[in-house]
Design a protein around this motif. Structure first.
Motif, mmCIF file in Angstrom:
data_model
loop_
_atom_site.group_PDB
_atom_site.id
_atom_site.type_symbol
_atom_site.label_atom_id
_atom_site.label_comp_id
_atom_site.label_asym_id
_atom_site.label_seq_id
_atom_site.Cartn_x
_atom_site.Cartn_y
_atom_site.Cartn_z
ATOM 1 N N PRO A 31 0.802 -1.233 0.000
ATOM 2 C CA PRO A 31 0.000 0.000 0.000
ATOM 3 C C PRO A 31 0.837 1.286 0.000
ATOM 4 C CG PRO A 31 -0.877 -1.568 1.596
ATOM 5 C CD PRO A 31 0.457 -2.105 1.144
ATOM 6 N N SER A 32 2.107 1.193 0.353
ATOM 7 C CA SER A 32 2.960 2.390 0.332
ATOM 8 C C SER A 32 3.726 2.534 -0.991
ATOM 9 C CB SER A 32 3.963 2.347 1.492
ATOM 10 O OG SER A 32 3.266 2.326 2.730
ATOM 11 N N MET A 33 3.582 1.552 -1.856
ATOM 12 C CA MET A 33 4.327 1.530 -3.117
ATOM 13 C C MET A 33 3.914 2.682 -4.032
ATOM 14 S SD MET A 33 3.893 -1.412 -6.025
ATOM 15 C CE MET A 33 4.893 -2.700 -5.301
ATOM 16 N N SER A 34 4.879 3.336 -4.634
ATOM 17 C CA SER A 34 4.567 4.392 -5.602
ATOM 18 C C SER A 34 3.906 3.781 -6.833
ATOM 19 C CB SER A 34 5.842 5.122 -6.024
ATOM 20 O OG SER A 34 5.567 5.951 -7.129
ATOM 21 N N HIS A 35 2.942 4.516 -7.392
ATOM 22 C CA HIS A 35 2.316 4.061 -8.638
ATOM 23 C C HIS A 35 3.116 4.553 -9.849
ATOM 24 C CE1 HIS A 35 1.004 8.086 -7.816
ATOM 25 N NE2 HIS A 35 0.486 8.218 -9.005
ATOM 26 N N SER A 67 -12.491 1.836 -11.603
ATOM 27 C CA SER A 67 -12.810 1.628 -10.195
ATOM 28 C C SER A 67 -14.039 0.758 -9.963
ATOM 29 C CB SER A 67 -12.981 2.974 -9.489
ATOM 30 O OG SER A 67 -13.993 3.715 -10.115
ATOM 31 N N SER A 68 -14.830 0.498 -10.993
ATOM 32 C CA SER A 68 -16.018 -0.357 -10.831
ATOM 33 C C SER A 68 -16.544 -0.757 -12.198
ATOM 34 C CB SER A 68 -17.118 0.398 -10.077
ATOM 35 O OG SER A 68 -17.526 1.551 -10.796
ATOM 36 N N PRO A 195 -12.110 -7.722 -2.318
ATOM 37 C CA PRO A 195 -12.810 -6.522 -1.843
ATOM 38 C C PRO A 195 -13.173 -5.614 -3.031
ATOM 39 C CG PRO A 195 -10.803 -6.900 -0.551
ATOM 40 C CD PRO A 195 -10.755 -7.842 -1.718
ATOM 41 N N ALA A 196 -14.314 -4.929 -2.958
ATOM 42 C CA ALA A 196 -14.769 -4.045 -4.034
ATOM 43 C C ALA A 196 -13.865 -2.820 -4.155
ATOM 44 C CB ALA A 196 -16.203 -3.607 -3.769
ATOM 45 N N GLY A 197 -13.899 -2.187 -5.328
ATOM 46 C CA GLY A 197 -13.154 -0.952 -5.529
ATOM 47 C C GLY A 197 -12.208 -1.020 -6.714
ATOM 48 N N GLU A 241 -4.303 7.891 -12.988
ATOM 49 C CA GLU A 241 -4.435 8.362 -11.603
ATOM 50 C C GLU A 241 -3.729 7.395 -10.661
ATOM 51 O OE1 GLU A 241 -6.183 6.253 -12.965
ATOM 52 O OE2 GLU A 241 -7.463 5.127 -11.601
ATOM 53 N N THR A 242 -3.650 7.730 -9.380
ATOM 54 C CA THR A 242 -3.194 6.736 -8.402
ATOM 55 C C THR A 242 -4.324 5.713 -8.269
ATOM 56 O OG1 THR A 242 -2.181 8.564 -7.195
ATOM 57 C CG2 THR A 242 -2.181 6.407 -6.119
ATOM 58 N N PRO A 243 -4.076 4.490 -8.704
ATOM 59 C CA PRO A 243 -5.171 3.517 -8.728
ATOM 60 C C PRO A 243 -5.255 2.744 -7.406
ATOM 61 C CG PRO A 243 -3.248 2.521 -9.691
ATOM 62 C CD PRO A 243 -2.822 3.899 -9.214
ATOM 63 N N ASN A 244 -6.153 1.791 -7.377
ATOM 64 C CA ASN A 244 -6.272 0.870 -6.243
ATOM 65 C C ASN A 244 -5.141 -0.160 -6.365
ATOM 66 O OD1 ASN A 244 -7.010 -1.119 -4.421
ATOM 67 N ND2 ASN A 244 -9.195 -0.996 -4.901
ATOM 68 N N VAL A 245 -3.956 0.249 -5.952
ATOM 69 C CA VAL A 245 -2.743 -0.572 -6.131
ATOM 70 C C VAL A 245 -2.909 -1.926 -5.439
ATOM 71 C CG1 VAL A 245 -0.257 -0.697 -5.698
ATOM 72 C CG2 VAL A 245 -1.301 1.507 -6.267
ATOM 73 N N SER B 12 1.991 6.663 0.574
ATOM 74 C CA SER B 12 3.004 6.989 1.563
ATOM 75 C C SER B 12 2.930 5.977 2.722
ATOM 76 C CB SER B 12 2.759 8.428 2.036
ATOM 77 O OG SER B 12 3.829 8.888 2.829
ATOM 78 N N THR B 70 -8.074 12.554 -8.614
ATOM 79 C CA THR B 70 -8.129 12.808 -10.061
ATOM 80 C C THR B 70 -9.581 12.766 -10.544
ATOM 81 O OG1 THR B 70 -5.979 11.742 -10.254
ATOM 82 C CG2 THR B 70 -7.209 12.033 -12.290
ATOM 83 N N ALA B 196 -4.335 3.363 -1.493
ATOM 84 C CA ALA B 196 -5.000 4.180 -2.519
ATOM 85 C C ALA B 196 -6.244 3.485 -3.059
ATOM 86 C CB ALA B 196 -4.026 4.446 -3.662
ATOM 87 N N ASN B 244 -15.535 1.298 -2.813
ATOM 88 C CA ASN B 244 -14.424 0.692 -2.077
ATOM 89 C C ASN B 244 -14.835 0.626 -0.604
ATOM 90 O OD1 ASN B 244 -12.033 0.158 -0.729
ATOM 91 N ND2 ASN B 244 -10.787 1.446 -2.064
#
Lengths: 366, 366
Positions: A31-35, A67-68, A195-197, A241-245, B12, B70, B196, B244
């Protein structure tokens, strides 16, 4: 506390390894990983590669993240239709797909079929004005699934029209040849047991060409999720965008495991479990399959109608007491139906337990 | 394996209780929860209630869930602007907000300021044609933060124009009075220290009225995430699509904990930690704050320029060896800058460790 088994049609039961992968993701600080880096690119590439294998997608199809599934309705119409789309409508979700087109100020042509059935492509006399035909492979509101042969027929009949198929509550159970369609999309909280999202949107070059043409006419394709914009980023395994990584990571892991089993085996197991459930529904005097024609009965979201709405609450309560959850009917069918998910996350043992509970309720109450 | 501390500007570092809440969510089977039921409604109400308290939002503001910051750029322009928006541009993200308007075929008026500074509202001679003024409170690409007094001045000068403020990389650190703005939005992978895939969009009645007027003219507001559609669902603590759910649950938990500490205390701690970091940046001969004017220096995403681009890789490598990650510069500044997040997830001890490492690198390399 004993855990509930969720046969709800989505969100639903988590895939049996999802929790393990989520904890591993925390250990790896996903979850902290850069996109914007090679680690994320590897993760995208991994997920896309395993999805491509699982769904038997040719290399020429792009795999994009939204996202959906609901977003996919908007994006495909926004990017690939200038004026008019045609919608096969046989329930609430296919109707919402058509409504999305209206909200985007497009003209729509509707081919409608009664709830519990599917539109018959052979009887269609579509005008040639529609740029895209929208079809809902599995109508979650009624439990009707379009036969693969219909999709093949549609493709043959309308070779120049884009064919977009909503496979939200079916994937990875797909019986048709994906090369026959130009776009398909799904979300991960159904057949992937996550999980949804997160939504997945798959398109071919024809969709991209159409979008580029629309763009050249200075028509808006939306903004950050326009098809050309998404594809430009996807070619470098990135997203606008920053996605749901975390969701993309988990999807890659589950798709990888599903490939170990194989899509054919998943289809076989899905059909076997569906047979067990339909048998139980038919054996319960108080239940009957809502979809009368066997060829249209969904294998992934089964809908049963109750003989009497008075059974609805006692049945739901009884199932809850057995730590089993199913969905109520959709919309006006709320108390008349129950809907049962049959996804890869549901083991044969869990399905048998649900079938037994449906039969046991009959013995108690009727 | 020793964990890395992420000072990247988003995604982050996870908030220190995020992992615990995620595991608790799994125990409670939150990912299988239906998004159409009282359990989900409670979860939405909980998250919105705690956000309202934390951000000191009046009851009249709606709290809506999107998938990213975004997406918020798109939605606010799509719902609240018919023809023309005005954008205060002082870096890459405020520029992308303006570009979003162009992609939606809107006319845009740009007020530009050099990188590392902020637009001065007092010097603005805006035409009265713009329906909305878009301001980026914290420009993540350059580390410039708009002073609260500027937002107050803008509000006074343009009372009839909607004022929309991007607070993506600042929230919950807000120094201005939120009642002065009509809309604000953020994503959760920055100041809330969460994975994210979730955006929060806050609007007042003026935004809704504007959207309804646009709708009445039969102009498209998009589809499932049109403002009136989002609000209609939000009034029953639901969302138009399957959202989400896990992200909303986690956000509620973190906002609840932040309220135990209090927004004022979070602001104080943020400023103290920022002071430690800026001091270190000034004490390092090889670094200097990119934003020269102190009044514009961001407290949440600090940008330091390197005396020599040759220091960039050795510095990043040295920090990595210390299990510390910061972001590179944005775009053309990639090798000239480092960017450091200072969010509530970053403890004073972690910040001191980073400050020490920046100083230690200086001793080694210069």
């Amino acid at each position: 506390m004993r855990k509930t088994t969720f046969f709800t049609v989505g969100p639903s039961e988590l895939y049996f390894t999802a929790e393990m992968h989520l904890k591993e993701a925390l250990r790896r600080q996903i979850p902290s990983m850069s996109h914007r880096g090679t680690a994320f690119q590897s993760l995208y590439r991994h997920a896309a590669g395993h999805l491509r294998e699982l769904l038997n997608l040719p290399e020429s199809y792009y795999i994009l993240f939204l996202s959906s599934g609901t977003e996919a309705w908007e994006r495909i119409l926004q990017s690939c239709v200038e004026k008019r789309s045609c919608h096969l409508v046989n329930g609430a979700f296919s109707k919402r797909f058509a409504h999305t087109a209206k909200e985007l100020c497009l003209e729509t042509e509707l081919i409608e079929a009664p709830d519990g059935s599917c539109c018959e492509p052979k009887s269609m006399l579509l005008s040639n004005d529609s740029e895209l035909i929208a079809l809902t492979y599995n109508e979650t509101s009624t439990g009707a699934m379009q036969p693969a042969s219909d999709i093949a027929d549609l493709r043959k009949a309308f070779q120049d029209t884009l064919l977009a198929v909503d496979v939200v509550s079916a994937t990875p159970y797909l019986t048709f040849d994906v090369e026959q369609v130009d776009s398909l999309f799904f979300s991960v909280q159904k057949g992937f047991g996550l999980p949804a999202g997160l939504g997945v949107w798959i398109v071919n070059e024809r969709c991209l060409s159409k979008a580029v043409k629309k763009q050249e006419k200075e028509m808006s394709l939306g903004s950050y999720h326009s098809l050309p914009g998404l594809i430009e980023k996807a070619e470098g395994y990135e997203t606008p965008e920053t996605p749901n990584v975390l969701g993309i990571y988990l999807l890659g892991k589950i798709a990888e495991e599903m490939n170990l089993k194989g899509a054919a085996q998943i289809r076989k197991e899905t059909e076997q479990k569906a047979a067990i459930l339909y048998q139980a529904i038919e054996d319960c005097a108080y239940l009957a399959p809502f979809v009368k024609e066997k060829k249209w009965r969904s294998k992934t979201t089964l809908v049963a109608e109750l003989q009497d709405v008075a059974y609805h609450k006692p049945l739901m309560d009884y199932l809850s007491s057995q730590h089993l959850e199913v969905s109520s009917g959709y919309g006006k069918y709320k108390d008349q139906h129950i809907r049962i998910a049959n996804f890869p996350a549901h083991s044969k043992e869990q399905v048998e337990r649900l079938a037994d509970a449906l039969l046991a309720f009959k013995k108690v109450e009727v």
